[in-house]
Design an enzyme around this catalytic site. Structure first.
Site, PDB file in Angstrom:
ATOM      1  N   ILE A 148       0.841  -1.201   0.000  1.00 46.66           N
ATOM      2  CA  ILE A 148       0.000   0.000   0.000  1.00 46.66           C
ATOM      3  C   ILE A 148       0.875   1.250   0.000  1.00 46.66           C
ATOM      4  CG2 ILE A 148      -1.686   1.313   1.338  1.00 46.66           C
ATOM      5  CD1 ILE A 148      -2.832  -1.310   2.337  1.00 46.66           C
ATOM      6  N   CYS A 149       0.653   2.136  -0.976  1.00 47.64           N
ATOM      7  CA  CYS A 149       1.339   3.415  -1.100  1.00 47.64           C
ATOM      8  C   CYS A 149       2.860   3.186  -1.144  1.00 47.64           C
ATOM      9  CB  CYS A 149       0.912   4.350   0.023  1.00 47.64           C
ATOM     10  SG  CYS A 149       1.431   6.062  -0.203  1.00 47.64           S
ATOM     11  N   GLN A 150       3.613   3.793  -0.246  1.00 42.76           N
ATOM     12  CA  GLN A 150       5.051   3.541  -0.213  1.00 42.76           C
ATOM     13  C   GLN A 150       5.338   2.061   0.007  1.00 42.76           C
ATOM     14  OE1 GLN A 150       7.173   4.834   3.304  1.00 42.76           O
ATOM     15  NE2 GLN A 150       8.945   5.496   2.106  1.00 42.76           N
ATOM     16  N   GLY A 152       3.697  -0.222  -1.281  1.00 35.12           N
ATOM     17  CA  GLY A 152       3.579  -0.827  -2.595  1.00 35.12           C
ATOM     18  C   GLY A 152       4.876  -0.754  -3.361  1.00 35.12           C
ATOM     19  N   MET A 172      -1.767  -1.187  -4.019  1.00 32.95           N
ATOM     20  CA  MET A 172      -2.848  -0.211  -3.831  1.00 32.95           C
ATOM     21  C   MET A 172      -2.252   1.184  -3.738  1.00 32.95           C
ATOM     22  SD  MET A 172      -5.573  -1.895  -1.136  1.00 32.95           S
ATOM     23  CE  MET A 172      -6.559  -0.388  -1.175  1.00 32.95           C
TER      24      MET A 172
END
Length: 355
Positions: A148-150, A152, A172
């Site tokens: 998720i985000c970083q 990811g 995501m």
């Protein structure tokens, strides 16, 4: 120039002031009734710890039906509890309800002892050992990884370095192209002397990071939401939800200085995932090594990771099984909105079950 008289109704103004007074009074009573604000409401147990890190295993109401566990890798810049904010807004709880067996990396709160931690320490160290701990617990060769985000970006790097340990990869709101014109955070980061900044402050204080995020939308995030707070002051449930979100936002960890330097320099400034020049601990990150199925979920109204920043992923990886899923919402709404709860966890589970 003659201006028309300003319409002013004293009686209406008095009534509005009185309504505002009553709402504030009710709000004070509601605040008294709000108990301790808790984040991370789903039952869980720590199955691996190291330094500041904790690997959590969540417990659902029924045993998981999925034979392959799912590890969630969150960003460093916030605590991971946005994915388990409260009982009725929990991506974790809904994944469990779908039959997934869910683990979560909680990076903890870095301090001075962590000043020199690098991206290699996080990705090829901590994350790799969490993956190995889960593989050993389940007696499997590979798990499913959700970044998720970083987190990811970390997951992409990890899957490229250790493709044999990742069966399916889900990303995501994950940036890949950090230089899209609509990426406000990137424009800010590209104009900072990162070396001078980190050499001066060491670990990056959480308050500095929060200030940077808030100034991307200063009116909306610093004024409008607090003006809007007046409207819910007399609603204890809505007030508790507001305070819970505020606690998550401002209960952020500091950033280990060296890892922050590397991430800002190599990704935000040099855009090395796009150029193919990214390296972790001297090892090249070749996204073509990612040949397992990939599901890339992005938010259409995301101001931190705009869709254009995520969209190029399919062209960079080596997988023939790539799926992109657009969610109509923002960077936070994709975890906690009612619509997200109904759509995102079932979409992840169905995609994984098909594979």
């Amino acid at each position: 120039m003659n201006l028309p008289p300003f319409p002013f109704d004293p009686q209406r103004a008095q009534a509005e002031m009185e309504a505002f007074r009553r709402k504030l009074e009710a709000g004070m009573e509601a605040l008294k009734r709000v108990g301790p604000i808790e984040l991370g409401t789903t039952p869980r147990e720590a199955v691996y710890t190291e330094d500041k890190l904790t690997l959590w295993h969540f417990k659902g109401d029924t045993p998981p039906t999925s034979k392959t566990p799912l590890l969630i890798c969150y960003a460093l810049v916030n605590t991971p509890w946005m994915v388990d904010l409260q009982e009725d807004r929990s991506m974790v709880r809904n994944l469990l309800a779908q039959g997934e067996d869910v683990y979560l990396v909680d990076w903890g709160y870095p301090d001075g002892a962590d000043r020199w931690l690098t991206l290699e320490d996080y990705i090829d160290g901590y994350l790799d050992r969490c993956v190995d701990a889960i593989r050993a617990r389940h007696g499997i060769d590979a798990l499913n990884l959700l970044g998720i985000c970083q987190g990811g970006v970390f997951s992409l790097c990890y899957a490229a370095l250790h493709p044999e340990k990742v069966r399916n990869l889900v990303t995501m709101v994950t940036p890949v192209d950090f230089h899209t014109p609509d990426n406000m955070l990137s424009h800010w980061a590209r104009n900072v002397d990162i070396d001078l900044f980190v050499d001066t402050v060491g670990n990056v204080p959480a308050d500095v990071m929060n200030f940077a995020y808030l100034t991307l939308k200063p009116i909306r995030l610093n004024q409008q939401k607090y003006v809007g707070l007046v409207d819910i002051l007399d609603n204890p449930k809505e007030l508790e939800n507001f305070l819970r979100m505020e606690k998550w936002i401002f209960d952020s960890p500091d950033q280990a200085g060296e890892a922050f330097r590397e991430f800002a320099r190599d990704f935000f400034q040099k855009n090395q995932l796009m150029s193919g020049e990214a390296r972790i601990g001297g090892r090249p990150i070749d996204l073509k090594n990612i040949t397992q199925p990939v599901l890339n979920i992005y938010a259409e109204q995301d101001h931190l990771v705009p869709p254009a920043a995520s969209a190029p992923l399919g062209d960079l990886i080596g997988s023939d099984d790539y799926t992109a899923l657009a969610f109509q919402g923002g960077h936070i709404g994709i975890y906690v909105s009612g619509r997200a709860q109904k759509l995102v966890p079932p979409a992840i589970h169905t995609w994984l079950a098909d594979r």
